[in-house]
Design an enzyme around this catalytic site. Structure first.
Site, PDB file in Angstrom:
ATOM      1  N   LEU A  59     -18.138  -2.267   1.507  1.00  0.00           N
ATOM      2  CA  LEU A  59     -18.983  -1.136   1.144  1.00  0.00           C
ATOM      3  C   LEU A  59     -19.046  -0.935  -0.374  1.00  0.00           C
ATOM      4  O   LEU A  59     -19.580   0.066  -0.838  1.00  0.00           O
ATOM      5  CB  LEU A  59     -18.483   0.148   1.825  1.00  0.00           C
ATOM      6  CG  LEU A  59     -18.582   0.146   3.347  1.00  0.00           C
ATOM      7  CD1 LEU A  59     -18.067   1.458   3.927  1.00  0.00           C
ATOM      8  CD2 LEU A  59     -20.009  -0.113   3.816  1.00  0.00           C
TER       9      LEU A  59
ATOM     10  N   HIS B   3      -0.405 -11.960   1.216  1.00  0.00           N
ATOM     11  CA  HIS B   3      -1.380 -11.073   0.582  1.00  0.00           C
ATOM     12  C   HIS B   3      -2.154 -11.775  -0.530  1.00  0.00           C
ATOM     13  O   HIS B   3      -3.382 -11.641  -0.625  1.00  0.00           O
ATOM     14  CB  HIS B   3      -0.650  -9.844   0.044  1.00  0.00           C
ATOM     15  CG  HIS B   3      -1.523  -8.646  -0.123  1.00  0.00           C
ATOM     16  ND1 HIS B   3      -1.017  -7.371  -0.189  1.00  0.00           N
ATOM     17  CD2 HIS B   3      -2.863  -8.514  -0.229  1.00  0.00           C
ATOM     18  CE1 HIS B   3      -2.014  -6.508  -0.335  1.00  0.00           C
ATOM     19  NE2 HIS B   3      -3.133  -7.184  -0.360  1.00  0.00           N
TER      20      HIS B   3
ATOM     21  N   TYR C 227       0.856  -1.181   0.000  1.00  0.00           N
ATOM     22  CA  TYR C 227       0.000   0.000   0.000  1.00  0.00           C
ATOM     23  C   TYR C 227       0.899   1.240   0.000  1.00  0.00           C
ATOM     24  O   TYR C 227       1.516   1.577   1.005  1.00  0.00           O
ATOM     25  CB  TYR C 227      -0.922   0.028   1.216  1.00  0.00           C
ATOM     26  CG  TYR C 227      -1.926  -1.100   1.287  1.00  0.00           C
ATOM     27  CD1 TYR C 227      -2.275  -1.832   0.160  1.00  0.00           C
ATOM     28  CD2 TYR C 227      -2.535  -1.430   2.497  1.00  0.00           C
ATOM     29  CE1 TYR C 227      -3.195  -2.857   0.244  1.00  0.00           C
ATOM     30  CE2 TYR C 227      -3.462  -2.452   2.581  1.00  0.00           C
ATOM     31  CZ  TYR C 227      -3.785  -3.173   1.447  1.00  0.00           C
ATOM     32  OH  TYR C 227      -4.701  -4.194   1.530  1.00  0.00           O
TER      33      TYR C 227
END
Length: 299
Positions: free
Chosen positions: A224, A144, A77
């Site tokens: 979301l 990951h 990230y």
């Protein structure tokens, strides 16, 4: 929106309440964590609309003030930016905060990514994360993405070696399937599995159920996305239910997951202080049986 007083947050609700808390291995955490997939301005490949580092650190600190106990990041990230910001904002970490990070994806500053699950790369990635996060031991370290070019058992075995070396406390796996969870569990205990899951994103229900059988925590990300890409009938029902509860559609989507997937965690990410507070308040929203049935209909 659902409002909860600052006094309630400060009181830290009953930690035996399974609607609010769960376990990752032997670590009790609140079921709403924070997904720190962070980027800031002037980082190559980063949109100019991203906030500056000071704003990001304010959000991280506020998350902990509001009761977040799981901060989830990754070395890719940024790349590397998120882990550094987490340490700058929160180190020395409060005793009740679990820091989770990931290795196995190598990303350049322009957003290009490749998988690399070679044992030597995972060991190097873990060491680099330890330095950036200023930790002696990473509380929860994830693979990951499984690298198809490397035997899966070798990737999991490397994480087990990191535990034996004292560099990692608990092992997590991201973006795996049911068979891979079973295979990994034969090598070493798996504390957590992280996968995309949420209202309208329920294809991983068998994996959620398998985690329950293995005693493995399920951490949902992308929960979301229904607000952006969900079908029209779900968007309309979210708005309707939100209006009845004086809540936001995002709060309803998070409350749905917390009730639908008992014991699962959710890690919504945001760079907005307002959205952060709304996300945390979703833990106090109690959907009715009628609400759940309305959201389950596929017509």
């Amino acid at each position: 929106m659902v409002k909860v007083s600052q006094a309630e947050f400060a009181a830290k609700p009953d930690r035996t309440d399974p609607s609010r808390y769960t376990f990752i291995a032997d670590v009790r955490v609140r079921r709403i964590g924070y997904g720190a997939a962070l980027r800031v301005v002037d980082q190559p490949g980063t949109p100019r609309t991203s906030p500056d580092a000071a704003a990001v650190k304010r959000v991280l600190r506020r998350a902990v003030e509001l009761g977040v106990m799981l901060i989830d990041t990754a070395d890719s990230y940024g790349p590397e930016v998120s882990e550094t910001l987490v340490a700058d904002a929160l180190h020395p970490y409060p005793a009740e905060v679990l820091i989770s990070t990931k290795g196995g994806v190598v990303r350049d500053g322009m957003g290009r990514a490749r998988l690399d699950g070679r044992p030597e790369q995972l060991r190097m990635a873990c060491d680099a994360s330890l330095r950036r996060l200023r930790l002696d031991t990473i509380g929860l370290y994830h693979l990951h993405w499984p690298d198809p070019a490397v035997p899966f058992a070798d990737q999991v075995g490397t994480l087990a070696d990191l535990v034996r070396a004292g560099k990692v406390r608990h092992i997590g796996l991201c973006n795996i399937d049911v068979d891979q969870l079973a295979a990994a569990s034969r090598v070493t205990p798996i504390a957590a599995v992280q996968h995309r899951f949420g209202l309208g994103e329920q294809t991983e229900t068998p994996l959620l159920e398998a985690c329950g059988r293995h005693g493995t925590a399920f951490i949902a990300y992308g929960s979301l996305s229904v607000l952006r890409t969900g079908p029209a009938h779900l968007s309309g029902r979210l708005r309707s239910i939100a209006a009845r509860h004086q809540a936001t559609p995002a709060q309803v989507a998070l409350a749905w997951l917390l009730r639908h997937a008992a014991g699962a965690l959710v890690i919504p990410g945001t760079l907005s202080l307002q959205h952060l507070e709304e996300n945390m308040q979703a833990g106090s929203l109690r959907l009715t049986d009628s609400d759940m049935a309305e959201l389950a209909r596929d017509d």
